[in-house]
Design a protein around this motif. Sequence first.
Motif, short mmCIF file in Angstrom:
data_model
loop_
_atom_site.label_atom_id
_atom_site.label_comp_id
_atom_site.label_asym_id
_atom_site.label_seq_id
_atom_site.Cartn_x
_atom_site.Cartn_y
_atom_site.Cartn_z
N UNK A 4 25.41 39.18 10.90
CA UNK A 4 26.65 38.56 11.34
C UNK A 4 26.86 38.76 12.84
N UNK A 5 26.56 39.97 13.33
CA UNK A 5 26.73 40.24 14.76
C UNK A 5 25.81 39.34 15.60
N UNK A 6 24.57 39.16 15.14
CA UNK A 6 23.63 38.28 15.84
C UNK A 6 24.13 36.85 15.81
N UNK A 7 24.63 36.44 14.63
CA UNK A 7 25.15 35.07 14.50
C UNK A 7 26.34 34.84 15.42
N UNK A 8 27.26 35.81 15.46
CA UNK A 8 28.42 35.70 16.35
C UNK A 8 28.00 35.64 17.81
N UNK A 9 27.02 36.48 18.16
CA UNK A 9 26.52 36.51 19.54
C UNK A 9 25.92 35.17 19.94
N UNK A 115 31.95 26.38 14.68
CA UNK A 115 30.67 26.59 13.99
C UNK A 115 29.84 25.32 14.00
N UNK A 116 30.49 24.17 13.89
CA UNK A 116 29.77 22.89 13.94
C UNK A 116 29.23 22.63 15.34
N UNK A 117 30.00 22.98 16.35
CA UNK A 117 29.52 22.81 17.72
C UNK A 117 28.32 23.71 18.00
N UNK A 121 24.73 22.46 19.23
CA UNK A 121 24.07 22.92 20.45
C UNK A 121 22.65 23.42 20.18
N UNK A 122 22.50 24.23 19.14
CA UNK A 122 21.19 24.81 18.87
C UNK A 122 20.23 23.79 18.26
N UNK A 316 26.11 12.96 11.20
CA UNK A 316 25.93 12.55 9.81
C UNK A 316 25.90 13.78 8.90
N UNK A 317 25.17 14.81 9.32
CA UNK A 317 25.05 16.02 8.51
C UNK A 317 26.38 16.76 8.43
N UNK A 318 27.07 16.90 9.55
CA UNK A 318 28.34 17.63 9.57
C UNK A 318 29.36 16.98 8.64
#
Length: 386
Positions: A4-9, A115-117, A121-122, A316-318
């Motif tokens: 979770x910390x990695x994901x938040x970062x 989270x969608x943005x 981006x990635x 489309x996916x979002x």
Amino acid sequence: MLTRKVSDFLSRPKIILGVYLLVSVIIALQHYARGPLKYNNFQIFRAALGHLAAHQNLHLQYPNEYFDLFLYHPSFCIIFAPFSLLPLPVSLVLWLACCSLAMFYAIRSLPLRHTDKAFFWWFILFELVTSLHGQQTNPLIVAGGLLTFTLLENGDTRWAALFPLLAFCIKGYGLVYAGMFLFYPQKREYISYSVLWAVVLALLPLPVTGLDHFVQVYKDWYGILVADHAVNYGFSILGLIKVWWPSFSQSGVAKVQLAGVVLFGITWLLCLFRNQYRTLRQRLLLLAYASLWVILFNHAAESPTYVIAIPGVVLFHIVNRKQLAPWSKTLIVLVFVFCILAPTDIYPPALRHNFFEPYLIKVIPCVLVWVVLQIQLLLHQHENQN
């Protein structure tokens, strides 16, 4: 906890922005170090202002300066002027950084959850890198489209009218995003501002060309557009037809593109007359449709232009990840594996050059997304809630 910390970062906008800028600088310096052949497209853009000022035909071959042709609107010479005047290595770094910044902030502006943005981006990063390696203008075109959507959502008609026309001044098909105004109020105001901006942008070369050469510049531009259309099939539905049906001729290109235009018009008019644009989800799907369609029916589409189509896939996916979960998840994976990664070193060179490129594998996943989206829009099958 660690995950979770990695994901938040990795979801922090500043971290993502830093990655975008770092990638831009590395690519710019890498290509500059390898010599002019590695930044040929940038040389084409950079030389255009000098040719315009010298009253030369922008669209002729200039083999002593670069190879290939300048295919852009005359006003692009003026828009690009700061990069033409700065020292070469500085302007190359700044150009790629501007392309990445435009993409980053356009995505940030969208009315999506954070989270969608972050996913957006990635997911698009590798496709952005492909475009940056060619010093392409495509990130600016899609950024203009996304900003147009955001400005229309915010009711800022004046500036919403500008960005599709700026995109048009880079590549003509960027104007497709202007069609989004149909699904918003203040249509007359949008049209009025569009006319104003169109006149302003069309006159940009005038101080450099003078009255005598001004009309000739646009005649030359029209001539290269006609000539360009006559020799391409592109990384598109047209190209796929050519692969599967080798006898497919240039006369068929116009027919397929006309059919695509008719289908686009029917789809958007149905959505308009059925009020199939009232919710944010519906409008996001219409934006996704435009982004995919403009590349898939584009005879000049190349691998780096898919940075314009991929936002359509992401949107489309979002929108559909709950309603069409199996379809959406499968398609997003196919797009990432066989479209986004297709031109990268993930695959061996032999596989890329002998399979992915000649058979236009990159195109197929996006076509599948477009087909599902097309059916979805025609059958009015999506959630009617924000």
